[in-house]
Design a protein around this motif. Sequence first.
Motif, PDB file in Angstrom:
ATOM      1  N   PRO A 296      39.995  24.227  45.580  1.00 55.78           N
ATOM      2  CA  PRO A 296      39.061  25.360  45.479  1.00 55.78           C
ATOM      3  C   PRO A 296      39.792  26.704  45.566  1.00 55.78           C
ATOM      4  N   SER A 297      39.296  27.663  44.799  1.00 55.45           N
ATOM      5  CA  SER A 297      39.882  29.001  44.772  1.00 55.45           C
ATOM      6  C   SER A 297      38.804  30.045  45.001  1.00 55.45           C
ATOM      7  N   GLU A 298      39.226  31.186  45.499  1.00 55.36           N
ATOM      8  CA  GLU A 298      38.306  32.319  45.652  1.00 55.36           C
ATOM      9  C   GLU A 298      39.041  33.596  45.260  1.00 55.36           C
ATOM     10  N   ARG A 299      38.274  34.565  44.776  1.00 54.24           N
ATOM     11  CA  ARG A 299      38.860  35.853  44.395  1.00 54.24           C
ATOM     12  C   ARG A 299      38.856  36.771  45.620  1.00 54.24           C
ATOM     13  N   CYS A 300      40.000  37.327  45.918  1.00 54.06           N
ATOM     14  CA  CYS A 300      40.156  38.180  47.103  1.00 54.06           C
ATOM     15  C   CYS A 300      39.758  39.623  46.786  1.00 54.06           C
ATOM     16  N   PRO A 301      39.528  40.432  47.824  1.00 54.91           N
ATOM     17  CA  PRO A 301      39.153  41.838  47.589  1.00 54.91           C
ATOM     18  C   PRO A 301      40.186  42.600  46.762  1.00 54.91           C
ATOM     19  N   ASP A 302      41.463  42.199  46.819  1.00 56.42           N
ATOM     20  CA  ASP A 302      42.480  42.914  46.021  1.00 56.42           C
ATOM     21  C   ASP A 302      42.538  42.426  44.578  1.00 56.42           C
ATOM     22  N   GLY A 303      41.655  41.488  44.197  1.00 56.60           N
ATOM     23  CA  GLY A 303      41.592  41.032  42.811  1.00 56.60           C
ATOM     24  C   GLY A 303      42.362  39.755  42.542  1.00 56.60           C
ATOM     25  N   ARG A 304      43.292  39.409  43.444  1.00 57.79           N
ATOM     26  CA  ARG A 304      44.028  38.155  43.244  1.00 57.79           C
ATOM     27  C   ARG A 304      43.109  36.958  43.486  1.00 57.79           C
ATOM     28  N   VAL A 305      43.500  35.816  42.907  1.00 54.29           N
ATOM     29  CA  VAL A 305      42.778  34.579  43.171  1.00 54.29           C
ATOM     30  C   VAL A 305      43.718  33.657  43.936  1.00 54.29           C
ATOM     31  N   MET A 306      43.268  33.239  45.097  1.00 55.45           N
ATOM     32  CA  MET A 306      44.063  32.344  45.948  1.00 55.45           C
ATOM     33  C   MET A 306      43.325  31.015  46.069  1.00 55.45           C
ATOM     34  N   ASN A 307      44.080  29.925  46.156  1.00 53.14           N
ATOM     35  CA  ASN A 307      43.394  28.658  46.423  1.00 53.14           C
ATOM     36  C   ASN A 307      43.465  28.320  47.908  1.00 53.14           C
ATOM     37  N   ALA A 308      42.721  27.276  48.277  1.00 47.53           N
ATOM     38  CA  ALA A 308      42.589  26.935  49.692  1.00 47.53           C
ATOM     39  C   ALA A 308      43.896  26.426  50.282  1.00 47.53           C
ATOM     40  N   ALA A 309      44.885  26.135  49.419  1.00 55.61           N
ATOM     41  CA  ALA A 309      46.212  25.731  49.905  1.00 55.61           C
ATOM     42  C   ALA A 309      47.124  26.940  50.083  1.00 55.61           C
ATOM     43  N   GLY A 310      46.606  28.135  49.847  1.00 54.31           N
ATOM     44  CA  GLY A 310      47.382  29.353  50.034  1.00 54.31           C
ATOM     45  C   GLY A 310      48.231  29.750  48.842  1.00 54.31           C
ATOM     46  N   GLU A 311      47.982  29.107  47.689  1.00 57.10           N
ATOM     47  CA  GLU A 311      48.761  29.443  46.482  1.00 57.10           C
ATOM     48  C   GLU A 311      48.050  30.528  45.679  1.00 57.10           C
TER      49      GLU A 311
END
Length: 147
Positions: free
Chosen positions: A51-66
């Motif tokens: 699973p991934s989410e879009r962060c406030p800075d616009g990047r998309v990070m996954n739940a593994a921290g990638e």
Amino acid sequence: MLLLSACLAGVPCRMDGHAKPVPALLSLAVRGEAVLVCPEVLGGLPIPRVPSERCPDGRVMNAAGEDVTAAFVLGAQRALEICRARGCDCAVLKAKSPSCGKGLIYDGSFTRTLTQGDGVFAALLQREGIRVLTEEEAVCALEQRRA
Ligand code: SF4
């Protein structure tokens, strides 16, 4: 011609390997009135995927921290090319997704917290002048048209 998140038409391309079909939208696809895209798969991400989410800075990070931003951007660009090639001027996209969400997405904390914002693909389409509706908005519009 309408552009449609593939998972809304029954394609099992979501991160959990399932679909999220909406009967009225599936009918459009069956009648050949919609073009199906999954920007995350077009970006090279697997099914199923972390699973991934879009962060406030616009990047998309996954739940593994990638940081998976590059795949999301590539997929959005490829899906936009399909949109242009097929002459779509409106898209119905799955709500709350880090790619397809419009207006409301998860906030990057992986705590199921929603915040205002758009997924990567929804944002790109709107910048390019394509009208974007969530599945709920689209079903309402279809029902009003029938009434
Ligand atoms: S990226 Fe969009 S089309 Fe693909 S599974 Fe997620 S919400 Fe559905």
